[in-house]
Design a protein around this motif. Structure first.
Motif, PDB file in Angstrom:
ATOM      1  N   ARG A  31      12.388   8.128  -0.440  1.00  0.00           N
ATOM      2  CA  ARG A  31      10.947   8.127  -0.198  1.00  0.00           C
ATOM      3  C   ARG A  31      10.481   6.883   0.557  1.00  0.00           C
ATOM      4  O   ARG A  31       9.278   6.686   0.740  1.00  0.00           O
ATOM      5  CB  ARG A  31      10.205   8.241  -1.539  1.00  0.00           C
ATOM      6  CG  ARG A  31      10.373   9.634  -2.152  1.00  0.00           C
ATOM      7  CD  ARG A  31      10.159   9.636  -3.657  1.00  0.00           C
ATOM      8  NE  ARG A  31      10.331  10.984  -4.195  1.00  0.00           N
ATOM      9  CZ  ARG A  31      11.517  11.542  -4.434  1.00  0.00           C
ATOM     10  NH1 ARG A  31      12.635  10.876  -4.173  1.00  0.00           N
ATOM     11  NH2 ARG A  31      11.582  12.772  -4.912  1.00  0.00           N
ATOM     12  N   VAL A  40      10.501   3.870  -0.500  1.00  0.00           N
ATOM     13  CA  VAL A  40       9.885   2.894  -1.406  1.00  0.00           C
ATOM     14  C   VAL A  40      10.801   1.685  -1.537  1.00  0.00           C
ATOM     15  O   VAL A  40      11.979   1.816  -1.888  1.00  0.00           O
ATOM     16  CB  VAL A  40       9.618   3.520  -2.798  1.00  0.00           C
ATOM     17  CG1 VAL A  40       9.086   2.467  -3.766  1.00  0.00           C
ATOM     18  CG2 VAL A  40       8.658   4.694  -2.681  1.00  0.00           C
ATOM     19  N   PRO A  53       1.129   0.435   2.055  1.00  0.00           N
ATOM     20  CA  PRO A  53       0.840   0.899   0.691  1.00  0.00           C
ATOM     21  C   PRO A  53       1.600   0.050  -0.321  1.00  0.00           C
ATOM     22  O   PRO A  53       2.762  -0.294  -0.104  1.00  0.00           O
ATOM     23  CB  PRO A  53       1.342   2.350   0.692  1.00  0.00           C
ATOM     24  CG  PRO A  53       1.440   2.739   2.130  1.00  0.00           C
ATOM     25  CD  PRO A  53       1.734   1.487   2.890  1.00  0.00           C
ATOM     26  N   ALA A 112       2.215  -0.884  -4.736  1.00  0.00           N
ATOM     27  CA  ALA A 112       2.074  -0.516  -6.141  1.00  0.00           C
ATOM     28  C   ALA A 112       2.792  -1.576  -6.968  1.00  0.00           C
ATOM     29  O   ALA A 112       3.647  -2.304  -6.459  1.00  0.00           O
ATOM     30  CB  ALA A 112       2.652   0.870  -6.410  1.00  0.00           C
ATOM     31  N   SER A 138       4.401   7.041  -9.582  1.00  0.00           N
ATOM     32  CA  SER A 138       4.589   7.843  -8.367  1.00  0.00           C
ATOM     33  C   SER A 138       4.146   7.074  -7.118  1.00  0.00           C
ATOM     34  O   SER A 138       3.188   7.449  -6.442  1.00  0.00           O
ATOM     35  CB  SER A 138       3.822   9.169  -8.465  1.00  0.00           C
ATOM     36  OG  SER A 138       4.191  10.040  -7.401  1.00  0.00           O
ATOM     37  N   PRO A 139       4.849   5.978  -6.796  1.00  0.00           N
ATOM     38  CA  PRO A 139       4.431   5.149  -5.659  1.00  0.00           C
ATOM     39  C   PRO A 139       4.426   5.930  -4.357  1.00  0.00           C
ATOM     40  O   PRO A 139       5.246   6.821  -4.154  1.00  0.00           O
ATOM     41  CB  PRO A 139       5.476   4.033  -5.638  1.00  0.00           C
ATOM     42  CG  PRO A 139       6.644   4.569  -6.404  1.00  0.00           C
ATOM     43  CD  PRO A 139       6.092   5.494  -7.419  1.00  0.00           C
ATOM     44  N   PRO A 140       3.496   5.593  -3.451  1.00  0.00           N
ATOM     45  CA  PRO A 140       3.364   6.345  -2.206  1.00  0.00           C
ATOM     46  C   PRO A 140       4.601   6.222  -1.318  1.00  0.00           C
ATOM     47  O   PRO A 140       5.384   5.276  -1.435  1.00  0.00           O
ATOM     48  CB  PRO A 140       2.153   5.688  -1.522  1.00  0.00           C
ATOM     49  CG  PRO A 140       1.458   4.923  -2.574  1.00  0.00           C
ATOM     50  CD  PRO A 140       2.483   4.537  -3.579  1.00  0.00           C
ATOM     51  N   GLN A 141       4.748   7.177  -0.432  1.00  0.00           N
ATOM     52  CA  GLN A 141       5.816   7.135   0.562  1.00  0.00           C
ATOM     53  C   GLN A 141       5.719   5.829   1.364  1.00  0.00           C
ATOM     54  O   GLN A 141       4.632   5.367   1.710  1.00  0.00           O
ATOM     55  CB  GLN A 141       5.674   8.324   1.508  1.00  0.00           C
ATOM     56  CG  GLN A 141       6.806   8.519   2.490  1.00  0.00           C
ATOM     57  CD  GLN A 141       7.920   9.386   1.918  1.00  0.00           C
ATOM     58  OE1 GLN A 141       7.725  10.053   0.911  1.00  0.00           O
ATOM     59  NE2 GLN A 141       9.074   9.368   2.567  1.00  0.00           N
ATOM     60  N   SER A 156       6.117   2.738   0.616  1.00  0.00           N
ATOM     61  CA  SER A 156       5.322   1.678  -0.009  1.00  0.00           C
ATOM     62  C   SER A 156       6.188   0.515  -0.461  1.00  0.00           C
ATOM     63  O   SER A 156       7.414   0.615  -0.571  1.00  0.00           O
ATOM     64  CB  SER A 156       4.548   2.229  -1.209  1.00  0.00           C
ATOM     65  OG  SER A 156       5.431   2.745  -2.191  1.00  0.00           O
TER      66      SER A 156
END
Length: 244
Positions: A58, A60, A89, A91, A137-140, A142
């Motif tokens: 993803r 991340v 993004p 997190a 559920s961290p953003p793509q 990020s």
């Protein structure tokens, strides 16, 4: 999201002995202790690899930030989120034995955050990381900053699936900390010497500390910063930007 098909994982309160990577005296029954330690770490590493694969797929990038209590991890996170807001993004996973005080501080910045309380546990582990990823559920693509429990021993032993490990030492601590806690500093990809604004008021030798750190980790990067004033943070942000 991240499934665990094996037996239940490493739980808390803290029932297991910790490895002693640099040797030392062991009581009778040390062979049994070592076997337990190996099993604990092997299970953790399996889960960490699954976390790593999930995040890599993803885009991340997770950075595991470790230090003694009070070295300035949360303040650094707040400043980083504020300064880099909108560029990427972000997190945060906050690890503490109790309370959600630090998560509340991060939440006030507007950044997505989840609190992990370890109870009697002295570190985060890969199973806790997996559960936090599920909740967050961290953003793509990020940046995920993980604030580990304040401790210079246990957190270094447990892979979370992170891209890099960062150790913070503040100038209010001893210059010789890298020698006293070599495994932590040997595991680091980056060392931040924080609270540089206090250098005129404390007995701390930045260059000597960096030499001590490189004596246990010759290739480690060392940056001097102040999360309070912003001194040196441009270099920290550049290092983060390179973690892709």
């Amino acid at each position: 999201m991240l499934r665990e098909d094996d037996e239940p994982g490493h739980g808390h309160p803290h029932p297991h002995p910790h490895p002693h990577p640099h040797g030392g005296l062991r009581p009778n029954g040390a062979g049994e202790t070592v076997t337990i330690e190996q099993k604990v770490l092997a299970k953790n590493d399996l889960l960490a690899d699954r976390n790593r694969t999930w995040m890599t797929d993803r885009g991340v990038v997770a950075v595991n930030v470790m230090s003694s209590p009070g070295a300035g991890k949360t303040t650094l996170f707040e400043r980083t989120i504020t300064d880099l807001g909108g560029r990427r993004p972000m997190a945060v996973i906050e690890g503490d034995q109790e309370t959600r005080l630090d998560a509340d501080r991060i939440g006030r910045t507007g950044c997505a955050v989840v609190q992990v309380n370890t109870g009697a546990g002295c570190h985060l582990d890969a199973e806790m990381m997996r559960d936090a990823l599920t909740a967050l559920s961290p953003p793509q693509d990020s940046l995920l900053m993980v604030e580990n429990v304040g401790n210079l021993v246990c957190p270094a032993l447990f892979d979370l699936g992170e891209r890099a490990k960062v150790v913070i030492i503040s100038v209010t601590e001893g210059t010789d900390k890298p020698l006293k806690y070599p495994y932590m500093f040997a595991a680091a990809d980056l060392i931040l010497i924080n609270k540089a604004d206090l250098l005129p008021h404390v007995d701390f030798d930045v260059e000597q500390c960096a030499r001590h750190a490189r004596s246990v980790n010759p290739d480690v990067h060392v940056l001097t910063v102040s999360a309070t004033t912003g001194e040196g943070l441009t270099h920290w942000y550049d290092w983060l930007a390179a973690q892709r």
